[in-house]
Design an enzyme around this catalytic site. Structure first.
Site, PDB file in Angstrom:
ATOM      1  N   SER A 259       3.266   2.567  11.906  1.00 49.34           N
ATOM      2  CA  SER A 259       3.998   3.190  10.808  1.00 49.34           C
ATOM      3  C   SER A 259       3.210   4.376  10.274  1.00 49.34           C
ATOM      4  CB  SER A 259       4.223   2.189   9.666  1.00 49.34           C
ATOM      5  OG  SER A 259       4.795   2.819   8.547  1.00 49.34           O
TER       6      SER A 259
ATOM      7  N   TYR B 289       0.671  -3.803   3.559  1.00 48.41           N
ATOM      8  CA  TYR B 289       1.436  -3.183   4.634  1.00 48.41           C
ATOM      9  C   TYR B 289       0.652  -2.039   5.271  1.00 48.41           C
ATOM     10  CZ  TYR B 289       5.385  -1.069   7.095  1.00 48.41           C
ATOM     11  OH  TYR B 289       6.216  -0.547   8.056  1.00 48.41           O
TER      12      TYR B 289
END
Length: 257
Positions: A138, A151
C-alpha cells in the site's frame, strides 16, 4: 488458446481480492480462492460455472489451513503460476488506549499472512524455476499515517519483505511483484470519513494489476497518479512531513466502533 493460468488468491471474498478473482476469471484462469467468508466464495463459484474455481474458507493467520489449501490445489491442478497474497485489514489504532491486540491482528493478517501464503509454494516454484509471487502492499506503507500506525507498519513490513524476497527468488527463476494501491473503491475504503484523492474503481485496479503481473513488474503503484504521491512522501524531510500531517484527518479508532 494456451494453457490456462493457475492463480491462487487470498482475501478473495470482497474488495480488491474479489475484483482480482473476477478479472482472472475473465482471462480464463483456474482459480483457488481463500477467505474467511466461505459463503461469499461459494457465491463467486456459482456465478462462474464455466471456470474451475476451488474455494478454501480459511484465515491467513492459520498457516496450517493455508498449507492444506495449497496441498489440495496442487494435487488437483499442479503448482500455481501466480500466487497473490492479498488478504488484509485496516484498523484505526491509538497507542496508549489498549489497542495492542488490534496492532497484533493487523500485523498477523497483513504481514505474517503474506509470508504464510507464499510459504507452501516458494520451494516448488523455485524447483520448477517458474511462477510469480505477488504481494499487495500500500502507499500507506511509505510513511506512517497518523491514526493508522498498525496498518502503515504492516504494509511497510510487507513492502520491505517483498523487496528482500524479490532479490532472493530472482536467481531461482521466480518473479516477485509488489503492488501498492492508493485509494481503491472497496468496502474497506467506504468507511473512511475523509477525502480520498484519485479514488480508483476496483475493477480497473484489478485489470491493471493483472497486466503488471503478466509483465512481471517489480513494483507498481495504482492508480498512476499515486506514484507521484508515494515519491513525494518518500523524499519529504521529516520536519516537513510532520508539519503537513499535523492536521491530517485520522482513521477512526477501531475499538471505538
Amino acid at each position: 488458446m494456451g494453457t490456462p493460468l493457475k492463480v491462487f488468491i487470498t482475501g478473495a471474498s470482497s474488495g480488491i481480492g474479489l475484483a482480482i478473482a473476477a478479472e482472472y476469471a475473465r482471462r480464463g484462469a483456474i482459480l483457488a480462492l481463500v477467505a474467511r467468508r466461505g459463503d461469499a466464495l461459494e457465491r463467486f463459484r456459482q456465478a462462474h460455472p464455466e471456470h474451475p474455481v476451488s474455494i478454501y474458507p480459511a484465515d491467513v493467520r492459520d498457516a496450517d489451513a493455508l498449507a492444506a489449501a495449497a496441498q489440495d490445489f496442487v494435487a488437483r491442478y499442479g503448482c500455481p503460476d501466480i500466487v497473490i497474497a492479498n488478504a488484509g485489514v485496516s484498523r484505526g489504532t491509538v497507542t496508549g488506549l489498549g489497542d495492542l491486540q488490534i496492532f497484533r491482528d493487523v500485523m498477523d493478517i497483513n504481514y505474517f499472512g503474506m509470508v504464510a501464503t507464499f510459504e507452501p509454494f516458494a520451494a516448488a516454484m523455485a524447483a520448477a524455476r517458474q511462477g510469480t509471487l505477488v504481494g499487495i502492499s500500500s502507499v500507506a506503507g511509505v510513511r506512517g499515517l497518523p491514526g493508522s500506525g498498525a496498518y502503515s507498519a504492516s504494509k511497510a513490513a510487507a513492502r520491505t519483505y517483498l523487496e528482500a524476497l524479490r532479490v532472493e527468488m530472482r536467481s531461482r527463476g521466480v518473479a516477485v511483484v509488489t503492488i501498492a494501491p492508493g485509494f481503491i473503491r472497496t468496502p474497506m475504503t467506504a468507511r473512511n470519513p475523509y477525502r480520498m484523492p484519485f479514488l480508483m474503481d476496483a475493477e480497473r485496479f484489478a485489470r491493471e494489476a493483472a497486466d503488471a503481473i503478466e509483465h512481471r513488474k517489480r513494483y507498481v503503484v495504482l492508480p498512476w497518479q499515486m506514484r507521484f504521491v508515494a515519491i513525494m512522501l518518500h523524499i519529504m524531510p521529516r520536519w516537513l512531513y510532520d508539519a503537513a500531517m499535523k492536521k491530517a484527518p485520522h482513521k477512526p479508532r477501531a475499538a471505538a466502533d
